[in-house]
Design a protein around this motif. Structure first.
Motif, PDB file in Angstrom:
ATOM      1  N   GLY A 200     -10.526  24.569  21.506  1.00 17.75           N
ATOM      2  CA  GLY A 200      -9.956  24.281  22.824  1.00 17.75           C
ATOM      3  C   GLY A 200     -10.881  23.434  23.669  1.00 17.75           C
ATOM      4  O   GLY A 200     -10.450  22.453  24.302  1.00 17.75           O
ATOM      5  N   LEU A 201     -12.163  23.789  23.689  1.00 18.74           N
ATOM      6  CA  LEU A 201     -13.133  23.009  24.462  1.00 18.74           C
ATOM      7  C   LEU A 201     -13.305  21.611  23.881  1.00 18.74           C
ATOM      8  O   LEU A 201     -13.474  20.636  24.625  1.00 18.74           O
ATOM      9  N   GLN A 202     -13.252  21.501  22.547  1.00 18.23           N
ATOM     10  CA  GLN A 202     -13.368  20.182  21.919  1.00 18.23           C
ATOM     11  C   GLN A 202     -12.217  19.282  22.340  1.00 18.23           C
ATOM     12  O   GLN A 202     -12.406  18.096  22.611  1.00 18.23           O
ATOM     13  N   LYS A 203     -11.011  19.852  22.427  1.00 19.22           N
ATOM     14  CA  LYS A 203      -9.854  19.054  22.842  1.00 19.22           C
ATOM     15  C   LYS A 203     -10.007  18.569  24.282  1.00 19.22           C
ATOM     16  O   LYS A 203      -9.663  17.420  24.600  1.00 19.22           O
ATOM     17  N   LEU A 204     -10.505  19.437  25.157  1.00 18.48           N
ATOM     18  CA  LEU A 204     -10.739  19.029  26.548  1.00 18.48           C
ATOM     19  C   LEU A 204     -11.777  17.906  26.612  1.00 18.48           C
ATOM     20  O   LEU A 204     -11.622  16.935  27.362  1.00 18.48           O
ATOM     21  N   TYR A 205     -12.840  18.043  25.830  1.00 18.57           N
ATOM     22  CA  TYR A 205     -13.889  17.025  25.797  1.00 18.57           C
ATOM     23  C   TYR A 205     -13.342  15.700  25.259  1.00 18.57           C
ATOM     24  O   TYR A 205     -13.676  14.617  25.762  1.00 18.57           O
ATOM     25  N   ASP A 206     -12.487  15.776  24.249  1.00 15.90           N
ATOM     26  CA  ASP A 206     -11.868  14.562  23.705  1.00 15.90           C
ATOM     27  C   ASP A 206     -11.007  13.864  24.757  1.00 15.90           C
ATOM     28  O   ASP A 206     -11.008  12.631  24.858  1.00 15.90           O
ATOM     29  N   LEU A 207     -10.275  14.646  25.530  1.00 14.22           N
ATOM     30  CA  LEU A 207      -9.455  14.061  26.600  1.00 14.22           C
ATOM     31  C   LEU A 207     -10.318  13.274  27.573  1.00 14.22           C
ATOM     32  O   LEU A 207      -9.986  12.152  27.967  1.00 14.22           O
ATOM     33  N   TYR A 208     -11.447  13.867  27.964  1.00 14.65           N
ATOM     34  CA  TYR A 208     -12.372  13.181  28.865  1.00 14.65           C
ATOM     35  C   TYR A 208     -12.924  11.916  28.199  1.00 14.65           C
ATOM     36  O   TYR A 208     -12.911  10.823  28.781  1.00 14.65           O
ATOM     37  N   SER A 209     -13.403  12.072  26.968  1.00 16.15           N
ATOM     38  CA  SER A 209     -14.073  10.964  26.288  1.00 16.15           C
ATOM     39  C   SER A 209     -13.166   9.757  26.124  1.00 16.15           C
ATOM     40  O   SER A 209     -13.541   8.622  26.455  1.00 16.15           O
ATOM     41  N   PHE A 210     -11.959   9.975  25.616  1.00 20.67           N
ATOM     42  CA  PHE A 210     -11.082   8.858  25.276  1.00 20.67           C
ATOM     43  C   PHE A 210     -10.382   8.256  26.489  1.00 20.67           C
ATOM     44  O   PHE A 210     -10.002   7.089  26.470  1.00 20.67           O
ATOM     45  N   ASN A 211     -10.237   9.045  27.541  1.00 24.74           N
ATOM     46  CA  ASN A 211      -9.522   8.545  28.714  1.00 24.74           C
ATOM     47  C   ASN A 211     -10.430   8.028  29.820  1.00 24.74           C
ATOM     48  O   ASN A 211     -10.039   7.143  30.579  1.00 24.74           O
ATOM     49  N   VAL A 212     -11.637   8.560  29.914  1.00 24.63           N
ATOM     50  CA  VAL A 212     -12.517   8.210  31.031  1.00 24.63           C
ATOM     51  C   VAL A 212     -13.601   7.217  30.632  1.00 24.63           C
ATOM     52  O   VAL A 212     -13.844   6.223  31.330  1.00 24.63           O
ATOM     53  N   ILE A 213     -14.266   7.460  29.500  1.00 26.65           N
ATOM     54  CA  ILE A 213     -15.454   6.662  29.176  1.00 26.65           C
ATOM     55  C   ILE A 213     -15.136   5.182  28.944  1.00 26.65           C
ATOM     56  O   ILE A 213     -15.835   4.310  29.479  1.00 26.65           O
ATOM     57  N   PRO A 214     -14.092   4.808  28.180  1.00 27.82           N
ATOM     58  CA  PRO A 214     -13.814   3.373  28.034  1.00 27.82           C
ATOM     59  C   PRO A 214     -13.492   2.696  29.370  1.00 27.82           C
ATOM     60  O   PRO A 214     -13.914   1.551  29.602  1.00 27.82           O
ATOM     61  N   ARG A 215     -12.787   3.393  30.261  1.00 23.22           N
ATOM     62  CA  ARG A 215     -12.495   2.825  31.580  1.00 23.22           C
ATOM     63  C   ARG A 215     -13.772   2.663  32.397  1.00 23.22           C
ATOM     64  O   ARG A 215     -13.935   1.681  33.133  1.00 23.22           O
ATOM     65  N   MET A 216     -14.664   3.635  32.267  1.00 28.52           N
ATOM     66  CA  MET A 216     -15.949   3.551  32.949  1.00 28.52           C
ATOM     67  C   MET A 216     -16.747   2.352  32.434  1.00 28.52           C
ATOM     68  O   MET A 216     -17.398   1.629  33.190  1.00 28.52           O
ATOM     69  N   GLY A 217     -16.698   2.151  31.114  1.00 26.06           N
ATOM     70  CA  GLY A 217     -17.384   1.011  30.520  1.00 26.06           C
ATOM     71  C   GLY A 217     -16.851  -0.305  31.039  1.00 26.06           C
ATOM     72  O   GLY A 217     -17.612  -1.250  31.289  1.00 26.06           O
ATOM     73  N   GLN A 218     -15.533  -0.388  31.233  1.00 29.11           N
ATOM     74  CA  GLN A 218     -14.925  -1.590  31.788  1.00 29.11           C
ATOM     75  C   GLN A 218     -15.368  -1.808  33.226  1.00 29.11           C
ATOM     76  O   GLN A 218     -15.721  -2.920  33.632  1.00 29.11           O
ATOM     77  N   ALA A 219     -15.385  -0.736  34.008  1.00 27.25           N
ATOM     78  CA  ALA A 219     -15.711  -0.853  35.433  1.00 27.25           C
ATOM     79  C   ALA A 219     -17.183  -1.173  35.669  1.00 27.25           C
ATOM     80  O   ALA A 219     -17.517  -1.995  36.526  1.00 27.25           O
ATOM     81  N   VAL A 220     -18.064  -0.548  34.899  1.00 25.81           N
ATOM     82  CA  VAL A 220     -19.505  -0.676  35.158  1.00 25.81           C
ATOM     83  C   VAL A 220     -20.140  -1.803  34.355  1.00 25.81           C
ATOM     84  O   VAL A 220     -20.952  -2.574  34.872  1.00 25.81           O
ATOM     85  N   ALA A 221     -19.773  -1.894  33.072  1.00 24.88           N
ATOM     86  CA  ALA A 221     -20.411  -2.874  32.188  1.00 24.88           C
ATOM     87  C   ALA A 221     -19.500  -4.052  31.854  1.00 24.88           C
ATOM     88  O   ALA A 221     -19.926  -4.991  31.183  1.00 24.88           O
ATOM     89  N   GLY A 222     -18.233  -4.010  32.314  1.00 26.52           N
ATOM     90  CA  GLY A 222     -17.294  -5.074  31.985  1.00 26.52           C
ATOM     91  C   GLY A 222     -16.975  -5.130  30.509  1.00 26.52           C
ATOM     92  O   GLY A 222     -16.665  -6.187  29.959  1.00 26.52           O
ATOM     93  N   ASP A 223     -17.030  -3.975  29.832  1.00 22.51           N
ATOM     94  CA  ASP A 223     -16.899  -3.954  28.382  1.00 22.51           C
ATOM     95  C   ASP A 223     -16.225  -2.648  27.955  1.00 22.51           C
ATOM     96  O   ASP A 223     -16.895  -1.650  27.718  1.00 22.51           O
ATOM     97  N   ARG A 224     -14.906  -2.668  27.866  1.00 24.58           N
ATOM     98  CA  ARG A 224     -14.166  -1.475  27.432  1.00 24.58           C
ATOM     99  C   ARG A 224     -14.327  -1.235  25.937  1.00 24.58           C
ATOM    100  O   ARG A 224     -14.500  -0.091  25.490  1.00 24.58           O
ATOM    101  N   ASP A 225     -14.254  -2.295  25.141  1.00 23.94           N
ATOM    102  CA  ASP A 225     -14.213  -2.143  23.687  1.00 23.94           C
ATOM    103  C   ASP A 225     -15.471  -1.479  23.134  1.00 23.94           C
ATOM    104  O   ASP A 225     -15.396  -0.636  22.231  1.00 23.94           O
TER     105      ASP A 225
END
Length: 250
Positions: free
Chosen positions: A177-202
């Motif tokens: 259950g905790l792994q699924k919550l962490y996956d939700l955060y990782s896949f939905n937040v981190i790439p967007r953060m990368g786009q916003a801060v580093a200009g690099d989503r991929d």
């Protein structure tokens, strides 16, 4: 893909092994200038606590020589030298020159210049003689290596007898259950953060995917033993989001 080439994963993609080297190099060249900022944002600053925990278990001693692989920005090397004292040395080895340049720019690098070397090199074919170092560390880097068993064998080769390997890497939470919550955060937040801060989503999409492809704690511990290390142990950090692995060359 050529039938002559072995394949591996680049995140969730399947690629030729010789392709992955260049692709990983491209990722870290792209994110180098924002790497430390993004580490703070992605982990809410907890990566610093994890690295301090690594030093607590490692217990650096006077006169030791550290090899920190994939350590381009110098975080682990600076911590090690700060704890081990003035007779210790550190060598930072990274395959990505822009990461090493970011490390050299840091204020700590200037203060420790006489005891700190920066070397561009590949974890699978280290440019150092056998039995050179007392400690080998790699933090959040081994999952990006094309052939992890080769990197672990190289770690064993360059360590002196009695030397210690320590790996800090993202891992698997032993609670579904905790792994699924962490996956939700990782896949939905981190790439967007990368786009916003580093200009690099991929690049940050790859980093998240690479974490999911990395072996779990027991599997990775078995790989360390297979490379010749003894007294292999691990400790979960933050419920298993990351793990510290330790082994000795006896």
């Amino acid at each position: 893909m050529s039938p002559d080439n072995r394949t591996t994963h680049f995140g969730f993609q399947t690629v030729d092994e010789d392709q992955k080297v260049g692709m990983v190099h491209g990722v870290f060249s792209s994110v180098a200038s924002k790497y430390d900022v993004m580490n703070d944002l992605m982990s809410l600053g907890i990566h610093r606590v994890w690295k301090d925990a690594m030093m607590d278990w490692l217990a650096p001693r006077a006169g030791q020589h550290l090899l920190d692989v994939a350590g381009g920005t110098g975080d682990v090397a600076f911590r090690f030298l700060g704890r081990a004292g003035e007779t210790a040395r550190a060598t930072v080895c990274d395959m990505t020159a822009p990461m090493l340049e970011e490390g050299r720019k840091r204020a700590e690098a200037e203060k420790l210049a006489e005891r700190l070397d920066w070397v561009c090199g590949d974890a699978m074919a280290l440019p150092f003689p056998d039995n050179t170092f007392d400690v080998y560390t790699i933090s959040f880097g081994i999952r990006n290596v094309v052939r992890i068993p080769d990197a672990l064998k190289e770690a064993h080769r360059v360590l002196r007898p009695g030397g210690r390997l320590m790996v800090l890497e993202f891992s698997q939470i032993p609670n579904e259950g905790l792994q699924k919550l962490y996956d939700l955060y990782s896949f939905n937040v981190i790439p967007r953060m990368g786009q916003a801060v580093a200009g690099d989503r991929d690049s940050y999409q790859y980093l998240v995917e690479s974490i999911r492809k990395f072996p779990d704690q027991e599997t990775f511990a078995a790989m360390i033993r297979a490379a010749g290390f003894q007294q292999v142990k691990y400790r979960n950090l933050s419920m298993g989001i990351a793990a510290l692995h330790s082994g000795w060359k006896i």
